[in-house]
Design a protein around this motif. Structure first.
Motif, short mmCIF file in Angstrom:
data_model
loop_
_atom_site.label_atom_id
_atom_site.label_comp_id
_atom_site.label_asym_id
_atom_site.label_seq_id
_atom_site.Cartn_x
_atom_site.Cartn_y
_atom_site.Cartn_z
N MET A 208 6.80 -4.59 -2.98
CA MET A 208 7.38 -4.32 -1.67
C MET A 208 7.40 -5.66 -0.93
SD MET A 208 5.98 -1.62 1.17
CE MET A 208 6.05 -0.30 -0.06
N ARG A 209 8.47 -5.95 -0.23
CA ARG A 209 8.60 -7.28 0.37
C ARG A 209 8.70 -7.19 1.88
NH1 ARG A 209 11.94 -11.22 -3.64
NH2 ARG A 209 11.17 -10.36 -5.61
N ALA A 210 8.14 -8.21 2.53
CA ALA A 210 8.22 -8.31 3.99
C ALA A 210 8.25 -9.79 4.36
CB ALA A 210 7.02 -7.63 4.65
N ARG A 211 9.00 -10.13 5.41
CA ARG A 211 9.15 -11.53 5.81
C ARG A 211 8.27 -11.90 7.00
NH1 ARG A 211 13.06 -14.39 3.56
NH2 ARG A 211 13.20 -15.77 5.38
N SER A 212 7.21 -11.13 7.20
CA SER A 212 6.25 -11.39 8.27
C SER A 212 4.85 -11.12 7.74
CB SER A 212 6.54 -10.50 9.48
OG SER A 212 5.39 -10.24 10.24
N ALA B 3 0.05 -5.04 7.87
CA ALA B 3 0.17 -3.67 8.37
C ALA B 3 0.47 -2.70 7.24
CB ALA B 3 1.27 -3.60 9.44
N MET B 4 1.29 -3.09 6.30
CA MET B 4 1.59 -2.24 5.15
C MET B 4 0.35 -2.02 4.30
SD MET B 4 5.36 -3.56 3.94
CE MET B 4 6.83 -3.06 4.85
N HIS C 241 -1.93 0.50 5.84
CA HIS C 241 -1.49 1.89 5.65
C HIS C 241 -1.68 2.37 4.22
CE1 HIS C 241 0.28 3.77 9.23
NE2 HIS C 241 0.54 2.54 9.65
N GLY C 242 -2.30 1.53 3.40
CA GLY C 242 -2.55 1.94 2.03
C GLY C 242 -1.33 1.87 1.13
N LEU C 243 -0.32 1.07 1.52
CA LEU C 243 0.90 0.98 0.73
C LEU C 243 0.79 -0.01 -0.42
CD1 LEU C 243 3.50 1.04 3.65
CD2 LEU C 243 2.78 2.93 2.17
N GLY C 244 -0.30 -0.75 -0.50
CA GLY C 244 -0.46 -1.71 -1.57
C GLY C 244 -1.48 -2.77 -1.20
N TYR C 245 -1.47 -3.87 -1.96
CA TYR C 245 -2.36 -5.01 -1.70
C TYR C 245 -1.50 -6.25 -1.51
CZ TYR C 245 -1.41 -6.75 -6.42
OH TYR C 245 -0.77 -7.23 -7.54
N LYS D 107 -5.65 -0.80 11.79
CA LYS D 107 -6.11 -0.30 10.50
C LYS D 107 -7.06 -1.32 9.88
CE LYS D 107 -3.23 3.29 10.40
NZ LYS D 107 -3.67 4.70 10.39
N PRO D 108 -8.24 -0.89 9.40
CA PRO D 108 -9.20 -1.84 8.84
C PRO D 108 -8.77 -2.38 7.48
CG PRO D 108 -10.01 0.40 8.64
CD PRO D 108 -8.76 0.49 9.44
N LEU D 109 -9.02 -3.68 7.28
CA LEU D 109 -8.69 -4.38 6.05
C LEU D 109 -9.92 -5.11 5.53
CD1 LEU D 109 -5.43 -6.13 7.36
CD2 LEU D 109 -5.49 -4.08 5.92
#
Length: 306
Positions: A224-228, A234-235, A238-242, A258-260
């Motif tokens: 999954m990609r994000a430019r920020s 944040a992703m 939400h448990g969407l990956g690492y 959300k805790p990381l």
């Protein structure tokens, strides 16, 4: 010595048009008429025997090849002239004029606020302009003379740069706090192979993450990609990956709270250096040297937290 037939004012006008991309915008910035500006540019072209711009009706101007070649020299010449003026006036206490620093986008929040605060305190007569971009874009603008200094990772530097090392960082993995590996002292990326890798989709960070996976003999089956960076975190929250990142805020919470957890990566012995760079192709100036010394004194004081 041959005295040039063009003037510093003409070079300044050329620079304004090159940066504003239209005669009208440049004339407004310089507070002169469009006719006077056009005449000055035409005279400069006559003196140099080259065409510097291609005029396009209703679409502004575009630099020719010769214009792009002149751009860096014009900036260096005007900077040297400002050095001379400063020396004549004996204004040695602080920096003056406009200076530009480019910073790789993920480094900016960790370094620029501290730098700006110190700069405004010690050099109130100067203006510090900042921009954030990818390593490739910053390198290009540095070589064009559009910025005085660049702050970026060592993997974005080129042989045309003169670099000072600021500090180094190591890649670490970011996981949701309730992840099954969150209690590990270090994380094997192989154990995350079936999970989604949330990629920071800006070069060269993107390629570096993929290289780390290859080096450790693993892959990311899902991406999954994000430019920020904050969207990446944040992703993950939400448990969407690492994610694999270099810089981390001192708080282990995403924007939404959300805790990381941030963990070292097992078997990975890689360090990336954060560098401050100047262009080797542009003549150094006293003002540039003083700006470099100031930035080094501020940025080498403490390594960013996280």
């Amino acid at each position: 010595m041959t005295i040039p037939r063009f003037t510093l004012r003409q070079l300044g006008y050329f620079l304004a048009v090159a940066e504003q991309r239209t005669i009208s915008a440049a004339a407004d910035r310089l507070n002169i008429s469009q006719g006077a500006l056009t005449e000055a540019i035409g005279e400069l072209e006559n003196q140099l025997s080259v065409q510097l711009f291609v005029r396009r009706r209703a679409h502004g101007v575009v630099l020719t090849v010769e214009g792009r070649d002149l751009l860096a020299y014009a900036r260096a010449t005007l900077s040297s002239a400002e050095d001379l003026q400063t020396a004549v006036k004996d204004r040695q206490v602080g920096l003056s004029g406009r200076m530009v620093i480019g910073c790789y986008m993920t480094l900016a929040p960790f370094l620029l606020p501290r730098l700006v605060s110190a700069f405004q305190s010690q050099h109130p007569s100067a203006v510090l302009d900042l921009f954030q971009d990818s390593g490739e874009a910053i390198a290009e603008r540095l070589h064009l003379g559009e910025c005085d200094l660049a702050i970026l990772y060592d993997y974005s530097t080129t042989p045309d740069m003169i670099c000072d090392e600021l500090y180094w960082v190591q890649p670490r993995v970011v996981l949701p706090a309730d992840h099954k590996l969150a209690d590990k002292d270090e994380v094997e990326l192989k154990d995350l192979e079936d999970e989604t890798n949330v990629l920071f989709d800006v070069e060269p960070a993107l390629s570096n993450t993929q290289q780390i996976l290859r080096q450790l003999g693993t892959t990311a089956k899902y991406q999954m990609r994000a430019r920020s960076i904050e969207l990446v975190r944040a992703m993950v929250g939400h448990g969407l990956g690492y994610a694999i990142l270099l810089h981390h805020p001192p708080t282990h919470l995403s924007y939404e709270g959300k805790p990381l957890v941030v963990k070292p990566i097992a078997r990975l012995n890689v360090r990336y250096k954060v560098m401050m760079a100047r262009s080797r192709n542009l003549r150094s100036s006293r003002r540039g040297d003083r700006l470099r010394d100031f930035c080094l004194s501020v940025l080498r004081q403490t390594r960013p937290s996280g």
